[in-house]
Structure formats: C-alpha cells, structure tokens
Design a protein around this motif. Structure first.
Motif, PDB file in Angstrom:
ATOM      1  N   MET A   1       0.843  -1.207   0.000  1.00 17.71           N
ATOM      2  CA  MET A   1       0.000   0.000   0.000  1.00 17.71           C
ATOM      3  C   MET A   1       0.873   1.250   0.000  1.00 17.71           C
ATOM      4  N   THR A   2       0.452   2.235  -0.736  1.00 18.07           N
ATOM      5  CA  THR A   2       1.242   3.457  -0.807  1.00 18.07           C
ATOM      6  C   THR A   2       0.407   4.667  -0.419  1.00 18.07           C
ATOM      7  N   ASP A   3      -0.404   4.481   0.628  1.00 16.82           N
ATOM      8  CA  ASP A   3      -1.109   5.659   1.101  1.00 16.82           C
ATOM      9  C   ASP A   3      -0.102   6.590   1.786  1.00 16.82           C
ATOM     10  N   VAL A   4      -0.398   7.896   1.673  1.00 14.13           N
ATOM     11  CA  VAL A   4       0.534   8.915   2.160  1.00 14.13           C
ATOM     12  C   VAL A   4      -0.126   9.692   3.292  1.00 14.13           C
ATOM     13  N   GLN A   5       0.614   9.883   4.381  1.00 13.69           N
ATOM     14  CA  GLN A   5       0.088  10.701   5.480  1.00 13.69           C
ATOM     15  C   GLN A   5       1.091  11.794   5.847  1.00 13.69           C
ATOM     16  N   PHE A   6       0.722  13.025   5.534  1.00  9.13           N
ATOM     17  CA  PHE A   6       1.468  14.172   6.059  1.00  9.13           C
ATOM     18  C   PHE A   6       0.886  14.446   7.441  1.00  9.13           C
ATOM     19  N   LYS A   7       1.736  14.454   8.474  1.00 10.79           N
ATOM     20  CA  LYS A   7       1.220  14.674   9.824  1.00 10.79           C
ATOM     21  C   LYS A   7       1.822  15.925  10.438  1.00 10.79           C
ATOM     22  N   ASN A   8       1.020  16.963  10.529  1.00 13.40           N
ATOM     23  CA  ASN A   8       1.450  18.217  11.170  1.00 13.40           C
ATOM     24  C   ASN A   8       2.836  18.654  10.719  1.00 13.40           C
ATOM     25  N   ILE A  26      -3.621  10.731   1.846  1.00 17.02           N
ATOM     26  CA  ILE A  26      -3.873  10.391   0.454  1.00 17.02           C
ATOM     27  C   ILE A  26      -4.019   8.881   0.366  1.00 17.02           C
ATOM     28  N   ASN A  27      -5.134   8.429  -0.179  1.00 13.26           N
ATOM     29  CA  ASN A  27      -5.363   6.986  -0.282  1.00 13.26           C
ATOM     30  C   ASN A  27      -4.554   6.382  -1.419  1.00 13.26           C
ATOM     31  N   SER A  28      -4.168   5.142  -1.206  1.00 14.87           N
ATOM     32  CA  SER A  28      -3.419   4.405  -2.204  1.00 14.87           C
ATOM     33  C   SER A  28      -4.183   4.364  -3.530  1.00 14.87           C
ATOM     34  N   GLY A  64       2.242   3.429   5.842  1.00 14.35           N
ATOM     35  CA  GLY A  64       2.333   3.211   7.278  1.00 14.35           C
ATOM     36  C   GLY A  64       3.747   3.330   7.850  1.00 14.35           C
ATOM     37  N   HIS A  65       4.747   3.544   6.973  1.00 16.64           N
ATOM     38  CA  HIS A  65       6.132   3.635   7.457  1.00 16.64           C
ATOM     39  C   HIS A  65       6.618   5.074   7.446  1.00 16.64           C
TER      40      HIS A  65
END
Ligand code: ADP
Ligand code: MG
Length: 339
Positions: A1-8, A26-28, A64-65
């Motif tokens: 999975m290549t979902d992307v999470q920018f967190k603060n 951003i969803n995969s 998730g990494h």
C-alpha cells in the motif's frame, strides 16, 4: 500500500513559514490535487514528500512507514515539473531510457520497456527526435513516461501543464488522468488552476497559507465549501447580503436555514442555484443575457448589487432585458458568513 500521510508538517525558511501544521491523507491509488494560490506552500509539500527537503517538524508516512529518514533516491518517486526537464542532447527514446540505464537494466529489457512506454503515450513515431523538435505537450508526455519508467510507487506532478497553451493543456490533463488510472499509481498533482484540479482528481486539498483548508471530492468542495475562501476558489458564487428573521435566513426571496450565531451575513450562492420568476413586483431587473453554448448566463441587478444566474436554454427563452423578476434560491442550506 502506498497511502501517504502528512502529519502536522511545518517548514520554516528562516522567518518565512512555508508550511504550518500541514496534514493530509492520500489513499493508495488515488489522484489528489493540492490546489492553492501561488506561495501557499504547494511545492514545499511536494518536495518534502519527494525527499528533496526536510521539514522543520512533523512526520510523513508512506504505507504506514515513517520515511523522513529515507533519501530521495531510496524513495524513488516519479516526478514531473512545470518546466520541460528533458535532456536536450538525448532523443525521446534515450530520455525515457535514462532511468532504466541508471538502474543497470540490460539493453534488450530497456528497449522493450521504452517501446511499451512510447506506446502508452502515443509517441512511437517521435522516438528518434530531440526535445527541440517537439512541442511542449509532447515533451511533457515524454517527461511523464520517463517518470513512470521504473514503476514508482508514487507519482508527483508540480504544475506540469502550466507552461502549455489551453487546448494542449486540457488534452494532456485527460491523458494524465487516464494514464494514472491505468497504472493505478498514487499521484499528487500540484496546481493553482481550479478547473484543472476539479477535472482530474479523486480528492482535492485546498491550501491556504501553509495549511489544508479543506479536503474533499471536487463535488463536495463545490457543493459544500466550508468557507468563502474555498467557495471562491472552486467556481463562482453570488455574494448576497442576507438577514436572519426569527429562526430562518432570508436570502433573496427564499427562507433557508443558516447559522444561529449572528444576524446579518453574506450568503454564497452558485449561479445555477438562482431561480428566476417573472414578476412585475420583483425587485430584480434583468440587465444582460449571454448565450454561452450549453447554458445561458443572466445578469441581474438587485438593489444595486449584481446577481448572476445560469439557466438552461429553454428556461431563459422568455426573459427580456429590463424585465422585473423575483429571485429565489434552490440551495436549502447555503454557506452564510458573518459580515
Ligand atoms: P507554491 O508552490 O504554493 O507557490 P512554495 O512552496 O514554493 O509555494 O513556497 C511557499 C513559501 O515558502 C513562499 O512564501 C516562498 O517564498 C517560500 N519559499 C519557498 N522556497 C523557499 C526557499 N528555498 N527559501 C526561502 N523561502 C522559500
Ligand atoms: Mg510551486
């Protein structure tokens, strides 16, 4: 999975704050546009994801990494920029082949892959041309093929269409979308052009001053903008002074629901949500009628303010300039902001 999470994510350049608590999921497999005015931090967000710059604070996860420690080369995302970034001394074939050579893929496998990519972007007959022999649109297609040559998990596009003229821009926009869908590649598309973002995206993140103002599908953003900044950014709206009477808001000739916290405000009403009824006692006057192909745009004045309505051609047939009309709205729950 290549979902992307920018967190603060925060990014400072000296005293300049380019991003401030920027968060975005951003969803995969989706294409998400980052849309906002020049200088709001779009490129900074994209370059942080690419690994070209480090944020001042915050976290970034892909699949998730945490990836902030990974150098750009290890992330290996495909990128296309506004400026045509092809190697001028290489042919189309050689430009697309370049990342495959770097990866030390053997010649036969390289040729096979380049030919597949040429086919994907319909550029087979231009394989032996140099960039200066090609149009801007063709060069951007090659840049796109080069960016996806190694099947990157994520594709990053920074205003890739901005330097092209309008017709080519629309065509290439649709080609990017169909390519992205075919490859199923998670894509971040940066633009300041709202039509472009609306046409191409699964989700659009509207940015303002280093933050995401609202994330939604094009339709959600258009129909339910959370504030006037978003409403203005995605399409045109009438801005109509309105007052609360009892529990209801009076917007033109309609009673609708609205905020309880204040009594006078501005309602943002889309032109297609204005309904026109001929009425000799109406306070609106038709001033101009423009035929715009598939619809008719009617300009009216209401107590000195201009109101625009978009009508079906059949609805507009009986209207004449100078006519008095009554205006109501079709939106039962419009955005109303305090003055
Ligand atoms: P956008 O792509 O939305 O136009 P940018 O991400 O390029 O915006 O820039 C956001 C803000 O950060 C701007 O005010 C810009 O001037 C500033 N900025 C960007 N890059 C640098 C840099 N290398 N040094 C100093 N300030 C920068
Ligand atoms: Mg930029």
């Amino acid at each position: 999975m290549t979902d992307v999470q920018f967190k603060n994510i925060t990014k400072h350049y000296g005293a300049e704050v380019a991003l401030s608590n920027f968060s975005l999921n951003i969803n995969s497999g989706e294409l998400v546009s980052i849309l906002g005015p020049s200088g709001c931090g779009k490129t900074t967000a994209l370059r942080i994801l690419a690994g070209f710059i480090q944020p001042t604070a915050g976290n970034l996860l892909v699949g998730g990494h945490e990836i902030l420690e990974l150098p750009a080369a290890k992330r290996g995302y495909g990128m296309v920029f506004q400026s045509y970034s092809l190697f001028p001394n290489m042919t189309t074939f050689e430009n697309i082949e370049f990342p495959l050579k770097l990866r030390k893929i053997d010649a036969a496998a390289r040729a096979k892959r380049v030919n597949e990519l040429l086919d994907l972007i319909s550029m087979e007959e231009h394989a032996q041309k140099f960039p200066h022999q090609l149009s801007g649109g063709q060069q951007q297609r090659i840049a796109l093929a080069r960016a996806v040559a190694l099947e990157p998990p994520i594709l990053l596009l920074d205003e890739p269409l901005s330097a092209l003229d309008a017709t080519v821009r629309d065509q290439l926009r649709d080609e990017i979308r169909s390519l992205q869908k075919r490859l199923g590649i998670t894509t971040v598309f940066v633009t300041h052009d709202q039509q472009e973002a609306m046409a191409i995206s699964d989700q659009v993140a509207i940015m303002r001053s280093g933050q995401v103002e609202q994330l939604g599908s094009p339709r959600e953003l258009y129909q339910n903008p959370k504030n006037s900044f978003v409403a203005r950014f995605v399409g045109i709206s009438n801005q109509i002074k309105s007052t609360k009477i009892g529990d209801a808001w009076k917007v033109l000739g309609s009673s609708v629901s609205g905020p309880a916290e204040f009594n006078t405000g501005i309602a943002f009403i889309r032109p297609e949500d204005i309904k026109i009824t001929p009425n000799l006692d109406g306070i609106a006057v038709v001033e101009e009628i423009s035929f715009l192909g598939s619809f008719v745009r009617v300009f009216m004045s209401v107590e000195g303010n201009r109101v625009i309505a978009d009508l079906q051609i059949s609805e507009a047939e009986k209207l004449i300039i100078g006519q008095q009309v009554e205006l109501t709205i079709r939106d039962a729950n419009p955005l109303i902001e305090s003055i």
